[in-house]
Structure formats: C-alpha cells, structure tokens
Motif scaffolding. Sequence first.
Motif, PDB file in Angstrom:
ATOM      1  N   LEU A 226       0.825  -1.206   0.000  1.00  0.00           N
ATOM      2  CA  LEU A 226       0.000   0.000   0.000  1.00  0.00           C
ATOM      3  C   LEU A 226       0.861   1.258   0.000  1.00  0.00           C
ATOM      4  CD1 LEU A 226      -2.796  -1.073   2.503  1.00  0.00           C
ATOM      5  CD2 LEU A 226      -3.109  -0.563   0.074  1.00  0.00           C
ATOM      6  N   ILE A 227       1.876   1.268   0.837  1.00  0.00           N
ATOM      7  CA  ILE A 227       2.774   2.429   0.895  1.00  0.00           C
ATOM      8  C   ILE A 227       3.520   2.579  -0.434  1.00  0.00           C
ATOM      9  CG2 ILE A 227       4.837   3.363   2.010  1.00  0.00           C
ATOM     10  CD1 ILE A 227       3.806   2.021   4.617  1.00  0.00           C
ATOM     11  N   LEU A 228       3.974   1.459  -0.987  1.00  0.00           N
ATOM     12  CA  LEU A 228       4.659   1.499  -2.285  1.00  0.00           C
ATOM     13  C   LEU A 228       3.744   2.058  -3.368  1.00  0.00           C
ATOM     14  CD1 LEU A 228       7.066   0.791  -4.100  1.00  0.00           C
ATOM     15  CD2 LEU A 228       6.156  -1.540  -4.271  1.00  0.00           C
ATOM     16  N   SER A 229       2.476   1.683  -3.329  1.00  0.00           N
ATOM     17  CA  SER A 229       1.515   2.183  -4.311  1.00  0.00           C
ATOM     18  C   SER A 229       1.415   3.703  -4.259  1.00  0.00           C
ATOM     19  CB  SER A 229       0.139   1.560  -4.065  1.00  0.00           C
ATOM     20  OG  SER A 229      -0.838   2.115  -4.914  1.00  0.00           O
ATOM     21  N   GLY A 230       1.280   4.267  -3.068  1.00  0.00           N
ATOM     22  CA  GLY A 230       1.194   5.717  -2.935  1.00  0.00           C
ATOM     23  C   GLY A 230       2.438   6.422  -3.428  1.00  0.00           C
ATOM     24  N   LEU A 231       3.603   5.850  -3.132  1.00  0.00           N
ATOM     25  CA  LEU A 231       4.861   6.469  -3.569  1.00  0.00           C
ATOM     26  C   LEU A 231       4.994   6.440  -5.083  1.00  0.00           C
ATOM     27  CD1 LEU A 231       7.252   4.973  -0.861  1.00  0.00           C
ATOM     28  CD2 LEU A 231       6.307   7.284  -0.941  1.00  0.00           C
ATOM     29  N   MET A 232       4.580   5.350  -5.718  1.00  0.00           N
ATOM     30  CA  MET A 232       4.675   5.264  -7.177  1.00  0.00           C
ATOM     31  C   MET A 232       3.703   6.230  -7.850  1.00  0.00           C
ATOM     32  SD  MET A 232       5.419   1.226  -7.978  1.00  0.00           S
ATOM     33  CE  MET A 232       3.896   0.617  -7.238  1.00  0.00           C
ATOM     34  N   VAL A 233       2.507   6.380  -7.285  1.00  0.00           N
ATOM     35  CA  VAL A 233       1.581   7.388  -7.805  1.00  0.00           C
ATOM     36  C   VAL A 233       2.211   8.772  -7.693  1.00  0.00           C
ATOM     37  CG1 VAL A 233      -0.641   8.532  -7.425  1.00  0.00           C
ATOM     38  CG2 VAL A 233      -0.500   6.043  -7.365  1.00  0.00           C
ATOM     39  N   GLY A 234       2.950   9.005  -6.609  1.00  0.00           N
ATOM     40  CA  GLY A 234       3.637  10.277  -6.435  1.00  0.00           C
ATOM     41  C   GLY A 234       4.643  10.553  -7.539  1.00  0.00           C
ATOM     42  N   VAL A 235       5.356   9.525  -7.984  1.00  0.00           N
ATOM     43  CA  VAL A 235       6.311   9.696  -9.087  1.00  0.00           C
ATOM     44  C   VAL A 235       5.583  10.144 -10.355  1.00  0.00           C
ATOM     45  CG1 VAL A 235       7.977   8.530 -10.583  1.00  0.00           C
ATOM     46  CG2 VAL A 235       7.916   7.994  -8.143  1.00  0.00           C
ATOM     47  N   PHE A 236       4.497   9.455 -10.684  1.00  0.00           N
ATOM     48  CA  PHE A 236       3.770   9.766 -11.916  1.00  0.00           C
ATOM     49  C   PHE A 236       3.040  11.108 -11.846  1.00  0.00           C
ATOM     50  CE2 PHE A 236       3.662   4.970 -12.151  1.00  0.00           C
ATOM     51  CZ  PHE A 236       4.556   4.868 -13.204  1.00  0.00           C
ATOM     52  N   SER A 237       2.828  11.635 -10.632  1.00  0.00           N
ATOM     53  CA  SER A 237       2.058  12.871 -10.466  1.00  0.00           C
ATOM     54  C   SER A 237       2.918  14.103 -10.243  1.00  0.00           C
ATOM     55  CB  SER A 237       1.096  12.727  -9.274  1.00  0.00           C
ATOM     56  OG  SER A 237       0.266  11.591  -9.415  1.00  0.00           O
ATOM     57  N   SER A 238       4.203  13.934 -10.008  1.00  0.00           N
ATOM     58  CA  SER A 238       5.051  15.064  -9.610  1.00  0.00           C
ATOM     59  C   SER A 238       5.347  15.994 -10.786  1.00  0.00           C
ATOM     60  CB  SER A 238       6.365  14.554  -9.017  1.00  0.00           C
ATOM     61  OG  SER A 238       6.138  13.847  -7.817  1.00  0.00           O
ATOM     62  N   ALA A 239       5.149  17.278 -10.553  1.00  0.00           N
ATOM     63  CA  ALA A 239       5.528  18.296 -11.531  1.00  0.00           C
ATOM     64  C   ALA A 239       6.705  19.124 -11.031  1.00  0.00           C
ATOM     65  CB  ALA A 239       4.341  19.208 -11.823  1.00  0.00           C
ATOM     66  N   ASP A 240       7.224  18.789  -9.861  1.00  0.00           N
ATOM     67  CA  ASP A 240       8.409  19.420  -9.275  1.00  0.00           C
ATOM     68  C   ASP A 240       9.541  18.396  -9.279  1.00  0.00           C
ATOM     69  OD1 ASP A 240       9.358  21.798  -7.227  1.00  0.00           O
ATOM     70  OD2 ASP A 240      10.150  19.843  -6.642  1.00  0.00           O
ATOM     71  N   GLY A 241      10.712  18.815  -9.740  1.00  0.00           N
ATOM     72  CA  GLY A 241      11.808  17.875  -9.902  1.00  0.00           C
ATOM     73  C   GLY A 241      12.256  17.230  -8.604  1.00  0.00           C
ATOM     74  N   MET A 242      12.339  18.008  -7.520  1.00  0.00           N
ATOM     75  CA  MET A 242      12.779  17.443  -6.253  1.00  0.00           C
ATOM     76  C   MET A 242      11.709  16.525  -5.671  1.00  0.00           C
ATOM     77  SD  MET A 242      15.201  16.975  -4.229  1.00  0.00           S
ATOM     78  CE  MET A 242      16.354  18.101  -5.015  1.00  0.00           C
ATOM     79  N   LEU A 243      10.457  16.888  -5.826  1.00  0.00           N
ATOM     80  CA  LEU A 243       9.373  16.020  -5.365  1.00  0.00           C
ATOM     81  C   LEU A 243       9.401  14.702  -6.131  1.00  0.00           C
ATOM     82  CD1 LEU A 243       6.847  15.936  -3.485  1.00  0.00           C
ATOM     83  CD2 LEU A 243       5.523  16.746  -5.448  1.00  0.00           C
ATOM     84  N   PHE A 244       9.654  14.785  -7.434  1.00  0.00           N
ATOM     85  CA  PHE A 244       9.802  13.583  -8.262  1.00  0.00           C
ATOM     86  C   PHE A 244      10.919  12.698  -7.720  1.00  0.00           C
ATOM     87  CE2 PHE A 244      11.897  11.283 -11.650  1.00  0.00           C
ATOM     88  CZ  PHE A 244      10.866  10.758 -12.415  1.00  0.00           C
ATOM     89  N   TYR A 245      12.044  13.307  -7.400  1.00  0.00           N
ATOM     90  CA  TYR A 245      13.193  12.537  -6.924  1.00  0.00           C
ATOM     91  C   TYR A 245      12.917  11.874  -5.582  1.00  0.00           C
ATOM     92  CZ  TYR A 245      17.941  11.390  -5.528  1.00  0.00           C
ATOM     93  OH  TYR A 245      19.064  10.716  -5.110  1.00  0.00           O
ATOM     94  N   VAL A 246      12.267  12.587  -4.685  1.00  0.00           N
ATOM     95  CA  VAL A 246      11.960  12.030  -3.365  1.00  0.00           C
ATOM     96  C   VAL A 246      11.055  10.808  -3.500  1.00  0.00           C
ATOM     97  CG1 VAL A 246      10.757  12.468  -1.191  1.00  0.00           C
ATOM     98  CG2 VAL A 246      12.315  14.183  -2.118  1.00  0.00           C
ATOM     99  N   PHE A 247       9.995  10.926  -4.279  1.00  0.00           N
ATOM    100  CA  PHE A 247       9.110   9.787  -4.477  1.00  0.00           C
ATOM    101  C   PHE A 247       9.837   8.646  -5.196  1.00  0.00           C
ATOM    102  CE2 PHE A 247       5.316  12.761  -4.123  1.00  0.00           C
ATOM    103  CZ  PHE A 247       4.804  12.140  -2.988  1.00  0.00           C
ATOM    104  N   PHE A 248      10.626   8.998  -6.205  1.00  0.00           N
ATOM    105  CA  PHE A 248      11.352   8.008  -7.003  1.00  0.00           C
ATOM    106  C   PHE A 248      12.277   7.173  -6.129  1.00  0.00           C
ATOM    107  CE2 PHE A 248      14.608   6.579 -10.016  1.00  0.00           C
ATOM    108  CZ  PHE A 248      13.853   6.200 -11.114  1.00  0.00           C
ATOM    109  N   GLU A 249      13.006   7.836  -5.239  1.00  0.00           N
ATOM    110  CA  GLU A 249      13.928   7.121  -4.357  1.00  0.00           C
ATOM    111  C   GLU A 249      13.199   6.372  -3.247  1.00  0.00           C
ATOM    112  OE1 GLU A 249      17.829   7.254  -4.678  1.00  0.00           O
ATOM    113  OE2 GLU A 249      16.472   7.074  -6.380  1.00  0.00           O
ATOM    114  N   ALA A 250      12.117   6.949  -2.754  1.00  0.00           N
ATOM    115  CA  ALA A 250      11.386   6.322  -1.645  1.00  0.00           C
ATOM    116  C   ALA A 250      10.774   4.993  -2.036  1.00  0.00           C
ATOM    117  CB  ALA A 250      10.298   7.271  -1.135  1.00  0.00           C
ATOM    118  N   THR A 251      10.489   4.795  -3.323  1.00  0.00           N
ATOM    119  CA  THR A 251       9.920   3.511  -3.749  1.00  0.00           C
ATOM    120  C   THR A 251      10.876   2.349  -3.509  1.00  0.00           C
ATOM    121  OG1 THR A 251      10.709   3.819  -6.025  1.00  0.00           O
ATOM    122  CG2 THR A 251       8.479   4.586  -5.523  1.00  0.00           C
TER     123      THR A 251
END
Length: 497
Positions: free
Chosen positions: A121-146
């Motif tokens: 479940l947590i992984l699912s939310g983080l991956m959705v965050g990657v696909f939804s991020s329009a900020d580069g640092m936010l993208f990176y945080v979600f990308f690494e957190a997965t």
Amino acid sequence: MHAHSLVLTLAIWMPIVFGIAVLVVGSGKRPSIARWTALSGSVLSFIITLPLVKGFDSSTSVLQFVENVPWISRFNIMYHLGIDGLSVWFVVLTAFITVLVVISGWEVITDDIAQYMAAFLILSGLMVGVFSSADGMLFYVFFEATLIPMYLIIGIWGGTNRVYAAFKFFLYTLAGSLLMLIALIYLYTQSQSFEISSWYALPLPIMPQVFLFIAFFLGFAVKVPMWPLHTWLPDAHVEAPTGGSVVLAAIMLKLGAYGFLRLLLPTAPDASRLMAPVVITLSLFALIYISFIALVQTDMKKLVAYSSIAHMGFVTLGFFLFSQLSIEGAIIQMISHSFVSGAMFLCIGVLYERMHSRQIVDYGGVVNTMPKLAAFAVLFSMANCALPGTSGFVGEFMVILSAIKFNFWIGFLAAITLILGAAYTLWMVKRVYFGAVQNDHVAKLTDINYREFSVLTVLALLILYMGIFPKPFMDLMHESVINLLFHLAQSKLPATL
C-alpha cells in the motif's frame, strides 16, 4: 486549478495512510483485520483515481488536476502535482495493480501479513507520487522512496537468496539515481526553480545537455532496465514473492521509462537526437540478445523476467524514433506489458504455491489437472507473443511500423524478436502445460479457486479489450505526445556555441 484538484493528493496519501493503519490494527494475531483493511484501502485508492480518466480533457497537453503549494520555500521547492496524457494511465494502473496484488496474496502470505500488505500500500502511494510530480525534487523524493518498501518485500518475503537480490536491486537503482540528483541540482542552478516544465525552455549548450542526458539516462535505464544494466532484475524477480514480481514488472519498471518522457527527452532534446543511435542500438541488442537468453532458461520466473527486459526494449526503441506513432506505441506497450507480465507472474505464482518449484522440468501435463489455469496461461502467453487481438500486439506493431518508416533494417531487426518471443514463450508453455502428466506431484494439483480465477479473469478481459479496442487508451495521450515532440523539435543550442 482543476475542479478535482485534491484527487492526486488523495491518490498518493490514501494508500499510505491505509498502509500505516494496517500496521496498527493488523499487528499481533489479527491477520483477517490486516487483509480486509488492506483490501478496503486498495479498492478505495483505486476508486479515487477513476475521476482522473473520466474528467480528463484529452484536447489539451497542459497539466490537469493541478495542486501547487510551497514545500521548501528557501529553495523554491513546491508540492506541485499534475498529470497529462503521458502519466494519467499509470496513476490509475498503479492503484489497480495494487488491488490485484492484495487479493492474490490473501491466503498465500501467512507470516507478517500486516507488514506485507502495508508495504504494498505504501509502495503504491509512492509510485503514484512519481507519476504525479511536476516538481523535480518532489519527483526525486518519491522516485527514491519507492526503493524502501520493495527492498523490504524482496528481503523479507523472498526466496532463499532474497537478501542478495534485495541488496543488488537497491544498490543498482540507488547508484543510478545519484547521478540523476546531480542533474536535477544543475537544472536548478540554471533556472532557480525545480519546476519541471521550466527546465524545458532552458537554452542549454550541447555539452551540458550531454551531461544531463548521461545522468538521466543512467538513472532511468537501470530502472527500465536496459542492457547492460539489467542484471539485477532476474535475481529480484526470482527471489521476490509473487506480489513483488507483479508490482516490479507491472509498475516499477515503468518508472524508469516514464522518466525518459518526463525529464530526459524534453530537457536535453539536442543530446537526445545526438545519442539516439546509441540508444536504438542498445534497444535492438536487448530485444534480440535477451530473447536468446530467455530461450535457455530453466526457471519460469527467470524466463519471464528476461522476457520483460526484451519487451521493454520496444519501449526505449519507440521513444528514440521520435515520431508520434512510435512514442504512442511505446506507451501502449508499457500499459500492455503491465497486464501481460503481471498475469504471467500470477500464473507462475499459482503453480509455485502448490508445488514449491519454478523449474520447468518439474512440470508437464498441467492442463490435465488444472485446465482453467492452463487456459489463462495460454491466453497470456499468446499476448506475450504479440498475437493480434491481444494487447501485446498493439504497441509492438506500432513501434515496428514506425521503425520501418525510420529505417527498414531497424524495423526488420525489431520484428525478428516477435519470432524469438513466440519461441521462448511457447516452448515454456509446451513443457509446463501440455502433454501427459509427468509425475505424481502434477497429478495431485488442484485447479485455481474462485479468488485466483477472479484476478486472472479481470486481467484476461483487459488484455483482450485493449487488443481489440485500443483507441480509448490512445485518445488521452495524443496531445501530450504532440507537445513532447514539439519540445524535441526545438533546438536549445544558443546562436554561438
């Protein structure tokens, strides 16, 4: 701001909150509570994503369902979310696959059930965050957190060599991502912003673009994975539990491919065109060489893992042919691969649960004792072979057609892999499912139950629907692909280099 602007925040954080809730209420000796809480959270999270498709405006390429509030103001880092035609399907797909994974692991996982369900479940939310991020640092945080939940899934619930596979997965993907971080910081110094769209207009000379290309390419190519950075994937698939393999193949590999579309191609268009022959060559090599490796595999999971690498070669090939047909075909291939590879891993998981073996030689004649499973497995195998009428055909046909228009011999080499794909897939099906029953273990097998039948039926229907009527999937991406091609056509080289 879109009228439904909170949808993306809910799509990201609802599964994460439910994952934490599963850990709290499902701890101790209450596995049924953990299961039902996880199922409720995954279903609600999927339902929340449906308005993204229903309310999506396919006539524009601008970001929709936008949320943009300050996060770290000192560095101009924003909590900026939004989706377009390149990402909308992957948000919905992530939530959908999570529901299937929760159901498929209902009776299979008996140890630390709450932790297992929570991780997905947590992984699912983080991956959705990657696909939804329009900020580069936010993208990176979600990308690494997965990496964290998938590392735990492989390392705790995996096979005999799970610790080795988990470390290899983590180190490979982390190493590539560190170069990506340097690229993001460089783009920030040039624009004073982490807004991804602002980077598209930067007038960068060719050498900085080449640096950005290499940094982004290594970070995303490891995740896809592209040859020769692929060696972590077979180990991860073999050792991961069935649910881990499904999510890894269906969603996590797409994070890297999505990174090509969102960051690499539009921020470094001149370098992308310059390096395209290299990427096309690597993609063709993966398509052909990896297919031959798949032919000699004795482990079903490893065979499908190598098949995934080969099929993702169509994706990277399509991206770097730089046409609307090729890029849309590559995206369709990404969606189809999620359904087909996930279904094939689920079928292998059903057999493994009953026989505790993934070795092809231990099977034979499964159709005699498990006719329902065999029927599904043959259908999914046909889709893996790109049989017309299945989703596997649509994307590969579009990429091959665009490759032939680009260069006949590139299209010819890509088309050869259809033969190789049929060879290794049907060779496995023949040895596992057809013929006479080979041993007493196969003779005692019981066919799939209602839960397993339901999950496989849903995937079978989606594969057939997408294969027969792919237009709804493509309609939402047209304008965003055209906009991406516009950025690729705009040279960023200054008048004087």
